[in-house]
Design an enzyme around this catalytic site. Sequence first.
Site, PDB file in Angstrom:
ATOM      1  N   CYS A   1     -38.716   7.104 -33.810  1.00  0.00           N
ATOM      2  CA  CYS A   1     -39.778   7.830 -34.137  1.00  0.00           C
ATOM      3  C   CYS A   1     -40.123   7.831 -35.494  1.00  0.00           C
ATOM      4  O   CYS A   1     -41.047   8.101 -36.146  1.00  0.00           O
ATOM      5  CB  CYS A   1     -39.588   9.412 -33.672  1.00  0.00           C
TER       6      CYS A   1
ATOM      7  N   HIS B   1     -45.298  13.411 -37.376  1.00  0.00           N
ATOM      8  CA  HIS B   1     -44.996  12.674 -35.656  1.00  0.00           C
ATOM      9  C   HIS B   1     -45.310  13.681 -34.603  1.00  0.00           C
ATOM     10  O   HIS B   1     -44.941  14.919 -34.778  1.00  0.00           O
ATOM     11  CB  HIS B   1     -43.472  12.170 -35.845  1.00  0.00           C
TER      12      HIS B   1
ATOM     13  N   ASN C   1     -45.653  11.794 -26.534  1.00  0.00           N
ATOM     14  CA  ASN C   1     -44.946  11.003 -27.616  1.00  0.00           C
ATOM     15  C   ASN C   1     -44.937   9.708 -27.470  1.00  0.00           C
ATOM     16  O   ASN C   1     -44.377   9.101 -26.567  1.00  0.00           O
ATOM     17  CB  ASN C   1     -43.454  11.724 -27.589  1.00  0.00           C
TER      18      ASN C   1
HETATM   19  O1  UT7 Z   1     -39.349  12.084 -30.875  1.00  0.00           O
HETATM   20  C1  UT7 Z   1     -38.193  12.705 -31.007  1.00  0.00           C
HETATM   21  C2  UT7 Z   1     -37.769  12.919 -29.647  1.00  0.00           C
HETATM   22  N1  UT7 Z   1     -37.535  14.206 -28.954  1.00  0.00           N
HETATM   23  C3  UT7 Z   1     -37.914  15.440 -29.273  1.00  0.00           C
HETATM   24  O2  UT7 Z   1     -38.460  15.533 -30.380  1.00  0.00           O
HETATM   25  C4  UT7 Z   1     -37.797  16.558 -28.402  1.00  0.00           C
HETATM   26  C5  UT7 Z   1     -37.016  17.679 -28.852  1.00  0.00           C
HETATM   27  N2  UT7 Z   1     -36.680  18.688 -27.788  1.00  0.00           N
HETATM   28  C6  UT7 Z   1     -37.761  19.124 -26.947  1.00  0.00           C
HETATM   29  O3  UT7 Z   1     -38.874  19.133 -27.046  1.00  0.00           O
HETATM   30  C7  UT7 Z   1     -37.349  20.237 -25.951  1.00  0.00           C
HETATM   31  O4  UT7 Z   1     -35.955  20.368 -26.019  1.00  0.00           O
HETATM   32  C8  UT7 Z   1     -37.819  19.778 -24.743  1.00  0.00           C
HETATM   33  C9  UT7 Z   1     -39.242  20.065 -24.348  1.00  0.00           C
HETATM   34  C10 UT7 Z   1     -37.297  18.356 -24.450  1.00  0.00           C
HETATM   35  C11 UT7 Z   1     -37.166  20.598 -23.641  1.00  0.00           C
HETATM   36  O5  UT7 Z   1     -37.461  21.957 -23.843  1.00  0.00           O
HETATM   37  P1  UT7 Z   1     -36.052  23.209 -23.763  1.00  0.00           P
HETATM   38  O6  UT7 Z   1     -36.900  24.512 -23.809  1.00  0.00           O
HETATM   39  O7  UT7 Z   1     -35.082  22.635 -24.717  1.00  0.00           O
HETATM   40  O8  UT7 Z   1     -35.883  23.050 -22.026  1.00  0.00           O
HETATM   41  P2  UT7 Z   1     -34.092  22.596 -21.674  1.00  0.00           P
HETATM   42  O9  UT7 Z   1     -33.964  21.309 -21.962  1.00  0.00           O
HETATM   43  O10 UT7 Z   1     -33.276  23.653 -22.358  1.00  0.00           O
HETATM   44  O11 UT7 Z   1     -34.303  22.990 -20.297  1.00  0.00           O
HETATM   45  C12 UT7 Z   1     -34.478  24.287 -19.756  1.00  0.00           C
HETATM   46  C13 UT7 Z   1     -34.626  24.191 -18.049  1.00  0.00           C
HETATM   47  C14 UT7 Z   1     -33.804  23.411 -17.598  1.00  0.00           C
HETATM   48  O12 UT7 Z   1     -33.281  24.176 -16.354  1.00  0.00           O
HETATM   49  P3  UT7 Z   1     -32.100  25.196 -16.323  1.00  0.00           P
HETATM   50  O13 UT7 Z   1     -30.985  24.529 -16.564  1.00  0.00           O
HETATM   51  O14 UT7 Z   1     -32.392  26.451 -17.092  1.00  0.00           O
HETATM   52  O15 UT7 Z   1     -32.426  25.624 -14.435  1.00  0.00           O
HETATM   53  C15 UT7 Z   1     -34.128  22.049 -17.318  1.00  0.00           C
HETATM   54  O16 UT7 Z   1     -33.670  21.514 -16.187  1.00  0.00           O
HETATM   55  O17 UT7 Z   1     -36.078  23.320 -17.794  1.00  0.00           O
HETATM   56  C16 UT7 Z   1     -35.651  22.464 -17.200  1.00  0.00           C
HETATM   57  N3  UT7 Z   1     -36.693  21.376 -17.207  1.00  0.00           N
HETATM   58  C17 UT7 Z   1     -37.974  21.209 -16.627  1.00  0.00           C
HETATM   59  N4  UT7 Z   1     -38.320  22.011 -15.839  1.00  0.00           N
HETATM   60  C18 UT7 Z   1     -39.564  21.596 -15.448  1.00  0.00           C
HETATM   61  C19 UT7 Z   1     -36.327  20.445 -18.059  1.00  0.00           C
HETATM   62  N5  UT7 Z   1     -37.442  19.508 -17.964  1.00  0.00           N
HETATM   63  C20 UT7 Z   1     -38.295  20.218 -17.194  1.00  0.00           C
HETATM   64  C21 UT7 Z   1     -39.545  19.714 -16.556  1.00  0.00           C
HETATM   65  N6  UT7 Z   1     -40.226  20.372 -15.911  1.00  0.00           N
HETATM   66  N7  UT7 Z   1     -40.172  18.643 -17.255  1.00  0.00           N
END
Ligand code: UT7
Length: 343
Positions: free
Chosen positions: A121, A270, A300
């Site tokens: 990134c 970004h 992204n």
């Molecule tokens: O360019 C650099 C690259 N990446 C980034 O900058 C990403 C940085 N991080 C983020 O943007 C966030 O952490 C995410 C958007 C990726 C995830 O959001 P979060 O609030 O941290 O969610 P999480 O990973 O803690 O997941 C929460 C819940 C989980 O379910 P349980 O375990 O609580 O039942 C996941 O399985 O959301 C679930 N989940 C989804 N549900 C529906 C994860 N992805 C999805 C999805 N749709 N796409």
Amino acid sequence: MPNATISGTGSFVPDQVVTNDDLVSIYGIETTDEWIQKRTGIKERRFAPEGMENSDMGLQASLRALDMAGLKATDLDMLIYATLSPKHSFPGDGVYLQNKLGLCDGGDATFAPAMDIRNQCSGFLYGLGTATAMVQSGACKHVLLVGSELHSAALELSTSGRSVATLFGDGAGAIIISATEEDKGIRHWHLGADGRGADVLRQRVWDTSKRPFITLDENGNGIIPREELYCNMDGRQVFKNAVQRMCFAVLRVCQEQGIQGEDVDLWLFHQANMRINQYVAKQLGIPEHKLLHNIDRYGNTTAATIPLLMDEAVRSGQLKPGMKIACVAFGSGFTWGASLIDW
Ligand code: UT7
């Protein structure tokens, strides 16, 4: 020492629009438009058709940037290609682009050097720092810098991959960095890395510390387990580090350049997550109208996000000569960068 200015910008995105609802209806991913929009700000992204190469997108963006700069490909002294999704393991996409630009053909052959950057990134800003140094040192007059990603081919488009697959899209942006005697251009840049975060966001595929580097079946064909084949990310750790490092990088370039945040006319962050950017903007007191974004339309696109944003801003008239802009990125590595530009 000449100044290094951006003389042209260009971008390209594939035609196919994939909405959040399409991820459910076409790919069967258990997700919702509401979940994705609320957590990331993404509404849709673009996917390239099978057969399109990363460097095909890079080529289209480059031709548009050359056209804006009023230059021919043969005027380029160097190409820099930032991507984490090259066509092959090696060589990098820079040489594919160089050939497609006709730089090895007959009388037009300049055999301009082509360098690839692997900084995810932050790749575009690492490339911008490198190109600026090449121009300011007098080694190059015109450098083409491309950020291009073809993510869709390597996303795990199923429910088990949803935490990553719903975030990324395809696209390319390109700029030309040119020498000028005018009092403008790339004023300052800062780059950083924290290798302690190397495994927090990675796509392993193979491991050359192992023998063999990929597990082989009885016929000698490689077997790559799913968790190694696709990108793995601890999203929360990335989020936390992104906010801290982006704030730090911005404060550092502003301080070293002796300017205040309010002196900046436009902020090009970004595009990884709208929430990250809003959080950083809030911490730094950046007003909403100065913060550009297009993550809602493209998701992204890693190394392509900032040049895509820049090209859209130039062509829409939002980014005008005389403006002061700031770019900042954070990503896998961890790596980060920030840059201040007088347009
Ligand atoms: O360019 C650099 C690259 N990446 C980034 O900058 C990403 C940085 N991080 C983020 O943007 C966030 O952490 C995410 C958007 C990726 C995830 O959001 P979060 O609030 O941290 O969610 P999480 O990973 O803690 O997941 C929460 C819940 C989980 O379910 P349980 O375990 O609580 O039942 C996941 O399985 O959301 C679930 N989940 C989804 N549900 C529906 C994860 N992805 C999805 C999805 N749709 N796409």
